[in-house]
Design an enzyme around this catalytic site. Structure first.
Site, PDB file in Angstrom:
ATOM      1  N   CYS A 167       0.749  -1.304  -0.167  1.00 34.00           N
ATOM      2  CA  CYS A 167       0.021   0.027   0.054  1.00 34.00           C
ATOM      3  C   CYS A 167       0.764   1.385   0.162  1.00 34.00           C
ATOM      4  CB  CYS A 167      -0.972  -0.112   1.162  1.00 34.00           C
ATOM      5  SG  CYS A 167      -2.080   1.437   1.435  1.00 34.00           S
ATOM      6  N   CYS A 224       0.823   4.614   6.863  1.00 30.57           N
ATOM      7  CA  CYS A 224       0.086   4.489   8.096  1.00 30.57           C
ATOM      8  C   CYS A 224       1.179   3.778   9.183  1.00 30.57           C
ATOM      9  CB  CYS A 224      -1.163   3.585   8.154  1.00 30.57           C
ATOM     10  SG  CYS A 224      -2.203   4.453   6.655  1.00 30.57           S
ATOM     11  N   CYS A 247       0.406  -0.045  10.249  1.00 29.13           N
ATOM     12  CA  CYS A 247       0.101  -0.980   9.383  1.00 29.13           C
ATOM     13  C   CYS A 247       1.072  -1.738   8.720  1.00 29.13           C
ATOM     14  CB  CYS A 247      -0.821  -0.427   8.162  1.00 29.13           C
ATOM     15  SG  CYS A 247      -1.711  -1.383   7.136  1.00 29.13           S
ATOM     16  N   CYS A 255     -16.718  -8.256   5.396  1.00 25.26           N
ATOM     17  CA  CYS A 255     -16.113  -7.134   5.382  1.00 25.26           C
ATOM     18  C   CYS A 255     -14.826  -7.252   4.192  1.00 25.26           C
ATOM     19  CB  CYS A 255     -15.536  -6.617   6.458  1.00 25.26           C
ATOM     20  SG  CYS A 255     -14.619  -4.964   6.288  1.00 25.26           S
ATOM     21  N   CYS A 262     -19.786  -5.341   3.548  1.00 26.02           N
ATOM     22  CA  CYS A 262     -18.917  -3.981   4.075  1.00 26.02           C
ATOM     23  C   CYS A 262     -17.624  -4.017   3.247  1.00 26.02           C
ATOM     24  CB  CYS A 262     -18.575  -4.181   5.397  1.00 26.02           C
ATOM     25  SG  CYS A 262     -17.389  -2.759   5.977  1.00 26.02           S
ATOM     26  N   CYS A 312     -19.242   2.561   8.694  1.00 29.66           N
ATOM     27  CA  CYS A 312     -18.536   2.163   9.795  1.00 29.66           C
ATOM     28  C   CYS A 312     -17.259   2.979  10.002  1.00 29.66           C
ATOM     29  CB  CYS A 312     -18.228   0.717   9.369  1.00 29.66           C
ATOM     30  SG  CYS A 312     -16.843  -0.092  10.311  1.00 29.66           S
ATOM     31  N   ARG A 330     -17.775  -2.044  17.991  1.00 28.47           N
ATOM     32  CA  ARG A 330     -17.104  -3.078  17.770  1.00 28.47           C
ATOM     33  C   ARG A 330     -15.874  -3.471  18.516  1.00 28.47           C
ATOM     34  NH1 ARG A 330     -17.070  -3.570  12.300  1.00 28.47           N
ATOM     35  NH2 ARG A 330     -19.164  -4.191  12.559  1.00 28.47           N
TER      36      ARG A 330
HETATM   37  N1  SAM Z   1      -6.661   0.774   3.123  1.00 32.73           N
HETATM   38  C1  SAM Z   1      -7.921   1.082   3.651  1.00 32.73           C
HETATM   39  C2  SAM Z   1      -7.959   2.204   4.793  1.00 32.73           C
HETATM   40  O1  SAM Z   1      -6.863   2.245   5.380  1.00 32.73           O
HETATM   41  O2  SAM Z   1      -9.136   2.591   4.903  1.00 32.73           O
HETATM   42  C3  SAM Z   1      -8.581  -0.296   4.357  1.00 32.73           C
HETATM   43  C4  SAM Z   1      -7.657  -1.425   5.179  1.00 32.73           C
HETATM   44  S1  SAM Z   1      -7.013  -0.783   6.729  1.00 32.73           S
HETATM   45  C5  SAM Z   1      -5.829  -1.862   6.952  1.00 32.73           C
HETATM   46  C6  SAM Z   1      -8.246  -0.703   7.922  1.00 32.73           C
HETATM   47  C7  SAM Z   1      -8.107  -0.250   9.252  1.00 32.73           C
HETATM   48  O3  SAM Z   1      -7.171  -1.542   9.812  1.00 32.73           O
HETATM   49  C8  SAM Z   1      -7.182   0.830   9.562  1.00 32.73           C
HETATM   50  O4  SAM Z   1      -7.894   2.140   9.222  1.00 32.73           O
HETATM   51  C9  SAM Z   1      -6.941   0.591  10.858  1.00 32.73           C
HETATM   52  O5  SAM Z   1      -7.790   1.228  11.842  1.00 32.73           O
HETATM   53  C10 SAM Z   1      -6.811  -0.731  11.175  1.00 32.73           C
HETATM   54  N2  SAM Z   1      -5.467  -1.253  11.257  1.00 32.73           N
HETATM   55  C11 SAM Z   1      -4.344  -1.591  10.641  1.00 32.73           C
HETATM   56  N3  SAM Z   1      -3.528  -2.120  11.163  1.00 32.73           N
HETATM   57  C12 SAM Z   1      -3.811  -2.189  12.693  1.00 32.73           C
HETATM   58  C13 SAM Z   1      -2.991  -2.596  13.582  1.00 32.73           C
HETATM   59  N4  SAM Z   1      -1.634  -2.952  13.484  1.00 32.73           N
HETATM   60  N5  SAM Z   1      -3.608  -2.595  14.815  1.00 32.73           N
HETATM   61  C14 SAM Z   1      -5.029  -2.088  14.815  1.00 32.73           C
HETATM   62  N6  SAM Z   1      -5.579  -1.872  13.791  1.00 32.73           N
HETATM   63  C15 SAM Z   1      -5.047  -1.648  12.674  1.00 32.73           C
HETATM   64  C1  DTB Z   2     -11.320  -2.052  11.646  1.00 33.32           C
HETATM   65  O1  DTB Z   2     -11.508  -0.852  12.256  1.00 33.32           O
HETATM   66  N1  DTB Z   2     -10.408  -2.969  12.105  1.00 33.32           N
HETATM   67  C2  DTB Z   2     -10.394  -3.811  10.868  1.00 33.32           C
HETATM   68  C3  DTB Z   2     -11.343  -3.476   9.820  1.00 33.32           C
HETATM   69  N2  DTB Z   2     -11.714  -2.145  10.332  1.00 33.32           N
HETATM   70  C4  DTB Z   2     -10.785  -3.389   8.368  1.00 33.32           C
HETATM   71  C5  DTB Z   2      -8.974  -4.244  10.702  1.00 33.32           C
HETATM   72  C6  DTB Z   2      -8.101  -4.584  11.527  1.00 33.32           C
HETATM   73  C7  DTB Z   2      -6.697  -4.848  10.965  1.00 33.32           C
HETATM   74  C8  DTB Z   2      -5.495  -5.249  11.970  1.00 33.32           C
HETATM   75  C9  DTB Z   2      -4.472  -5.595  11.221  1.00 33.32           C
HETATM   76  C10 DTB Z   2      -4.544  -6.627  10.411  1.00 33.32           C
HETATM   77  O2  DTB Z   2      -4.740  -7.656  10.446  1.00 33.32           O
HETATM   78  O3  DTB Z   2      -3.617  -6.686   9.363  1.00 33.32           O
HETATM   79 FE1  SF4 Z   3      -2.942   1.108   3.243  1.00 35.08          FE
HETATM   80 FE2  SF4 Z   3      -2.732   0.102   5.784  1.00 35.08          FE
HETATM   81 FE3  SF4 Z   3      -2.839   2.830   5.715  1.00 35.08          FE
HETATM   82 FE4  SF4 Z   3      -5.035   1.016   4.776  1.00 35.08          FE
HETATM   83  S1  SF4 Z   3      -4.140   1.413   6.901  1.00 35.08           S
HETATM   84  S2  SF4 Z   3      -4.215   2.935   3.670  1.00 35.08           S
HETATM   85  S3  SF4 Z   3      -3.912  -0.754   3.934  1.00 35.08           S
HETATM   86  S4  SF4 Z   3      -1.175   1.575   4.809  1.00 35.08           S
END
Ligand code: SAM
Ligand code: DTB
Ligand code: SF4
Length: 327
Positions: free
Chosen positions: A55, A59, A62, A99, A131, A191, A263
């Site tokens: 990506c 973030c 992530c 989702c 979702c 959401c 949630r």
């Molecule tokens: N790329 C899209 C976005 O950022 O909206 C969708 C996927 S992103 C992985 C969805 C959500 O996962 C993020 O907004 C974040 O709140 C959550 N997330 C990602 N990595 C995480 C982590 N290590 N621990 C907790 N939540 C996480």
């Molecule tokens: C949200 O708030 N939490 C979910 C979903 N929306 C998409 C994602 C959590 C991701 C946790 C890290 C991972 O599994 O990579």
């Molecule tokens: Fe990309 Fe992860 Fe950020 Fe979603 S949360 S925009 S998948 S880097």
């Protein structure tokens, strides 16, 4: 027009709730919860990463960001048939919402988006709520998603406006708010939640909860994630969020957004049964079901079924079946 509730809510009010003695706060949240929901029911959503890794966003939490080196391997957009069979399996495990997550900065028109629309159609036709979480999108794309049968779009604010720049630099807080507005204007349900435990202060958590509760209308689903510190990300060494902070945030969210689903999202793998029980008492009424979230670990369906049974709670999908049988 903003509602009276949304405009009247001040940060000071949220702060005073958040600071209440923990068990008073939980008690009040449990009261509100019971007034608006059947407290036995826990809605279960299942997640699938349909496009993983690489990506362009940075973030810092992530594991899928191309800016960090983690064990997550990049995977192309999945086949529609594979997604459908995953969704069918999730339904059999007790999920009522499915989702689809894509590690995109945002949606781009073209083959990939058309394929995502097909996935939504297929999942919807299984009788599951749908979702999608795929980053930013424009009005036309939101409209096409709705026409394909999308119920919810997930897009998180993640943290307070003040702390945001320490976590993400490749898009702004206002970008996020604009995406949420686009989703809402297209008639989709929203959401939207955040992550706790990234090094933010209580004031940041309070500001996040205030912003969520003053979205007008409030999001139908509010995912509260406890950071999973993933190796290779800049937040890898963050200590896990103390359980009482999560309970406080859940309870405050429940009081501020009485009708919403709150949630208990990422991070349950590191929470004790007792801490989760307090979160359910404080008004959490939704979880992610399954061994994996998008890429990280989740407790898994057997453990969750056992926990819910111990607490006298039930999967909401089963509750509607029971209620039908009672008629
Ligand atoms: N790329 C899209 C976005 O950022 O909206 C969708 C996927 S992103 C992985 C969805 C959500 O996962 C993020 O907004 C974040 O709140 C959550 N997330 C990602 N990595 C995480 C982590 N290590 N621990 C907790 N939540 C996480
Ligand atoms: C949200 O708030 N939490 C979910 C979903 N929306 C998409 C994602 C959590 C991701 C946790 C890290 C991972 O599994 O990579
Ligand atoms: Fe990309 Fe992860 Fe950020 Fe979603 S949360 S925009 S998948 S880097």
């Amino acid at each position: 027009m903003p509602t009276a509730h949304a405009t009247a809510l001040t940060v000071d009010h949220v702060a005073s709730l958040y600071a209440r003695p923990l068990l008073d706060l939980v008690h009040e949240a449990a009261r509100v919860h019971r007034e608006h929901h059947d407290p036995r029911n826990v809605q279960c959503a299942s997640l699938l990463s349909v496009k993983t890794g690489a990506c362009p966003e940075d973030c810092s939490y992530c594991p899928q960001s191309a800016h960090h080196t983690t064990s997550v391997e990049r995977e192309a957009l999945m086949d529609v048939a594979d997604v459908t069979s995953e969704a069918r399996a999730a339904k059999e495990r007790g999920a009522d919402r499915f989702c689809l997550g894509a590690a995109w900065r945002g949606i781009r028109d073209g083959e990939g988006f058309d394929q995502l629309l097909d996935m939504v159609r297929e999942v919807k036709s299984l009788g599951l709520q749908t979702c999608v979480t795929a980053g930013m999108l424009d009005a036309g794309q939101a409209e096409r998603l709705r026409e394909a049968g999308l119920d919810y779009y997930n897009h998180n604010l993640d943290t307070s406006r003040e702390f945001y720049d320490e976590i993400i630099t490749t898009r702004t807080y206002d970008d996020r708010l604009e995406t949420l507005r686009t989703v809402r204007d297209a008639g989709l349900s929203v959401c939207c939640g955040g992550i706790l435990g990234m090094g933010e202060s209580s004031d940041d958590r309070i500001a996040l909860l205030h912003t969520l509760a003053t979205l007008d209308p409030a999001p139908e689903s509010v995912p509260l994630n406890a950071l999973i510190p993933v190796e290779g990300t800049p937040l890898e060494n963050r200590p896990r969020l103390p359980w009482d902070e999560l309970v406080r945030a859940v309870a405050t969210a429940r009081i501020l957004m009485p009708q919403s689903r709150v949630r208990l999202s990422a991070g349950r793998d590191a929470l004790s049964d007792e801490a989760q029980a307090l979160c359910f008492l404080a008004g959490a009424n939704s979880i992610f079901l399954g061994d994996t979230l998008l890429t990280a670990a989740n407790p898994g369906p057997n453990k969750d079924a056992a926990l819910l049974a111990k607490l006298g709670l039930r999967f909401e999908a089963e509750a509607s079946r029971d209620d039908r049988d009672d008629r």
